[in-house]
Motif scaffolding. Structure first.
Motif, PDB file in Angstrom:
ATOM      1  N   ASP A 163      55.875 -70.909 -44.240  1.00 44.90           N
ATOM      2  CA  ASP A 163      57.022 -71.027 -45.155  1.00 44.90           C
ATOM      3  C   ASP A 163      57.260 -72.461 -45.576  1.00 44.90           C
ATOM      4  O   ASP A 163      57.626 -72.732 -46.725  1.00 44.90           O
ATOM      5  CB  ASP A 163      58.276 -70.468 -44.492  1.00 44.90           C
ATOM      6  CG  ASP A 163      58.281 -68.954 -44.414  1.00 44.90           C
ATOM      7  OD1 ASP A 163      57.940 -68.319 -45.423  1.00 44.90           O
ATOM      8  OD2 ASP A 163      58.604 -68.418 -43.352  1.00 44.90           O
ATOM      9  N   TYR A 186      60.664 -69.972 -48.109  1.00 41.63           N
ATOM     10  CA  TYR A 186      62.058 -69.681 -47.784  1.00 41.63           C
ATOM     11  C   TYR A 186      62.887 -69.363 -49.030  1.00 41.63           C
ATOM     12  O   TYR A 186      62.682 -69.947 -50.101  1.00 41.63           O
ATOM     13  CB  TYR A 186      62.700 -70.863 -47.053  1.00 41.63           C
ATOM     14  CG  TYR A 186      62.203 -71.028 -45.642  1.00 41.63           C
ATOM     15  CD1 TYR A 186      62.287 -69.991 -44.720  1.00 41.63           C
ATOM     16  CD2 TYR A 186      61.629 -72.230 -45.232  1.00 41.63           C
ATOM     17  CE1 TYR A 186      61.822 -70.148 -43.429  1.00 41.63           C
ATOM     18  CE2 TYR A 186      61.165 -72.396 -43.936  1.00 41.63           C
ATOM     19  CZ  TYR A 186      61.268 -71.353 -43.037  1.00 41.63           C
ATOM     20  OH  TYR A 186      60.804 -71.494 -41.751  1.00 41.63           O
ATOM     21  N   GLY A 212      61.972 -62.159 -42.466  1.00 39.73           N
ATOM     22  CA  GLY A 212      62.089 -63.043 -41.315  1.00 39.73           C
ATOM     23  C   GLY A 212      62.396 -62.237 -40.055  1.00 39.73           C
ATOM     24  O   GLY A 212      62.781 -61.068 -40.126  1.00 39.73           O
TER      25      GLY A 212
END
Length: 593
Positions: A347, A353, A529
């Motif tokens: 990420d 993100y 996530g």
């Protein structure tokens, strides 16, 4: 020393050893991965002058051994002796040759000097304390406390301020007074005269790459394949992998599940709450890749017991609640293997993100008329923020974006753990925090590129890698991160940041590199996530624990009335204060001990 070693026992249950010198003592607990019969520590050279204690793995130790063969008489086949041989024959510059993860201490008994070092990304921890004429260091804070039992454990005001603002200690710092951490990519010299110098040994280049997008994607695929293979081959025990059904873990598993390596064991754990459960996509990915998959459900009782225990194990407050599911999936894997591959680091280097896309959207949003923005924000905030994970709720994402849009455009250090108005309510009068260590690269005028680089420098080692290290090591499991391969990282951070984003989706270079190797459905899933349903727990047992702790009378910097007000609002469904309340929970649990 015995108490300190006992506190590190889970990091290395296979063997322990110690060595007592004239003015020093060294100890080690071992998780045997390479050369199961050799590699005993603390390790000394034949002359007895040098003493090494080493935690980690050196993936290129075979190549380095060949390089050193004419200058060293090797006694075993371990990477530990390769490290000792290199440091003795070449000095600290040998560190630059290492490909792996490490924290080590080398003692020169002739001069009395110490050399400490951590790997480039800070995968392996190394804490230290100076008290009078005593210097002590250890891989975990509870073990360090055992080495200096006469020194009281007290809060560091600046470290606690950093914790409530970011959810973790800043690089090189801790929340414990008098205790520091060796910085990633640094060596620390301690002379016999007490002089201490910490120096950076690695500074990756950010000089822009001049090739094409397709060339970059092809090179990323080659480098990532090599990184996975190195981490599979540098082991004398079976290597498995975490598999969540997300892009990163599935990419690693796809490359690891190659002919000639046997059936790859993969592992996941999930919650009963649907928006926090990744077992179904993980099972689908495992089926398409052909891995030998194991999945378990995390019961509320097990999660509650672990949540109460983890702050004590960490040795300082830690605000990422995904530590709980990370530790639980590690417990599942540890029943079958001693080493797992992970997707950590992707990420940060490939723009994965949601906050990156949020910043891009905010740039466009602020071009709208102020009246229109005000209408949008009032409409969103008029509806209570749902408890669901943001990946499965548009309204949740809208609330997160409105908060982002209202933030001051301060210089980015890391994602804030708590809103400023909530911070003032929960911990009023919080002092200034620590200053950031020097950055290894100049300020970047592009906001998104600055965020990517800062997340690699701060968020990655202080949150993600610390979480993974503690979660796996508490179950005697080693985690290896192919995305944090030195060559891959050095290439990826030179790519134009715009290449990582298409519309509001990131990881475009990675997708181009792995298209055809990773199942198609993976690319179309929303990023989730590995989160935990803290918001739900706070309505039940976790909220009850918080109330009980506020009644104890010793709440440190936390304002009990402010905490209870936030919890009441959260339980009534008027707002989601789960992150703020978890910060308070982890802090109070740590204080209780």
């Amino acid at each position: 020393m015995d108490v300190a070693l006992q506190r590190l026992r889970l990091r290395g249950p296979d063997e322990s050893g110690s060595f007592v010198g004239d003015d020093f003592v060294a100890g080690h607990t071992r998780l045997a991965i390479i050369d199961l019969k050799g590699g005993h520590q603390p390790m000394r050279d034949r002359s007895g002058r040098w003493v090494l204690v080493f935690n980690g793995e050196i993936y290129n130790y075979r190549e380095l051994r060949t390089l050193l063969a004419g200058r060293w008489d090797f006694r075993d086949d371990s990477d530990t002796e390769v490290l000792l041989a290199g440091l003795v024959t070449e000095g600290a510059r040998f560190i630059e040759r290492l490909d792996g993860m490490w924290a080590f201490v080398l003692h020169d008994t002739a001069s009395g000097d110490l050399l400490l070092s951590r790997d480039r990304f800070g995968k392996k921890p190394l804490y230290y304390r100076r008290h009078g004429e005593t210097f002590a260091c250890a891989s975990e804070l509870p073990a360090l406390a055992a080495l200096t039992p006469d020194v009281a454990i007290t809060e560091d005001a600046a470290g606690i301020a950093d914790y409530f603002r970011y959810g973790y200690a800043l690089p090189g710092k801790t929340s414990v007074a008098g205790v520091s951490e060796v910085l990633p990519a640094h060596t620390l010299w301690l002379g016999a005269d007490g002089a201490m110098v910490q120096e950076r040994y690695w500074t990756p280049s950010v000089e822009p790459w001049t090739g094409s997008f397709s060339e970059a994607a092809e090179h990323v695929r080659e480098l990532l394949t090599q990184a996975v293979r190195r981490r599979q081959l540098a082991s004398d025990v079976e290597v498995g992998a975490f598999l969540s059904g997300g892009i990163d873990s599935t990419t690693v598993c796809a490359l690891a599940q190659e002919p000639g390596f046997g059936k790859l064991r993969t592992f996941t754990a999930g919650f009963a709450e649907p928006t926090y459960d990744e077992r179904a996509p993980a099972a689908r990915a495992a089926s398409e890749l052909g891995t030998l998959h194991t999945a378990e459900e995390i019961s509320p009782e097990v999660a509650a017991a672990l949540a109460a225990d983890l702050p004590r194990r960490m040795g300082q407050p830690f605000g990422d609640s995904s530590l709980v599911p990370s530790a639980l999936v590690a417990s599942v894997a540890a029943k079958h293997v001693k080493v797992v591959l992970t997707g950590d680091g992707s990420d940060e280097i490939f723009g994965g993100y949601a906050r990156y896309m949020g910043r891009l959207l905010r740039q466009r949003y602020h071009r709208l008329p102020a009246m229109l923005r005000s209408m949008v924000e009032r409409s969103v905030l008029a509806t209570p923020e749902p408890y669901a994970h943001h990946s499965g709720s548009f309204l949740k994402r809208a609330h997160l974006f409105v908060r982002l849009a209202r933030e001051d455009r301060d210089t980015y250090i890391g994602p804030p753990a708590i809103r400023k108005e909530t911070l003032a309510q929960l911990v009023p009068g919080l002092g200034a925090g620590n200053s950031m260590p020097d950055r290894p690269w100049p300020d970047d005028p592009a906001e998104l590129r600055h965020m990517l680089l800062m997340d690699c420098l701060v968020y990655l080692p202080q949150d993600i890698l610390q979480k993974v290290d503690r979660a796996t090591m508490m179950h005697s499991l080693e985690a290896r991160s192919p995305f944090l391969d030195k060559a891959l990282f050095e290439f990826a951070i030179r790519l134009p940041w715009q290449w990582h984003f298409s519309g509001m989706r990131g990881k475009q270079v990675l997708q181009a590199a792995m298209r055809g190797r990773v199942p198609d459905f993976i690319w179309n899933r929303r990023k989730q996530g590995f989160a935990s349903p803290v918001s739900h727990w706070l309505r039940d047992w976790l909220g009850g624990d918080l109330l009980a702790m506020t009644a104890s009378g010793d709440t440190g910097v936390v304002n009990p009335a402010g905490l209870r007000a936030l919890l009441l609002e959260h339980r009534a469904g008027r707002a989601d204060h789960s992150q703020s309340l978890w910060l308070a929970y982890a802090y109070l649990r740590w204080r209780i001990g």
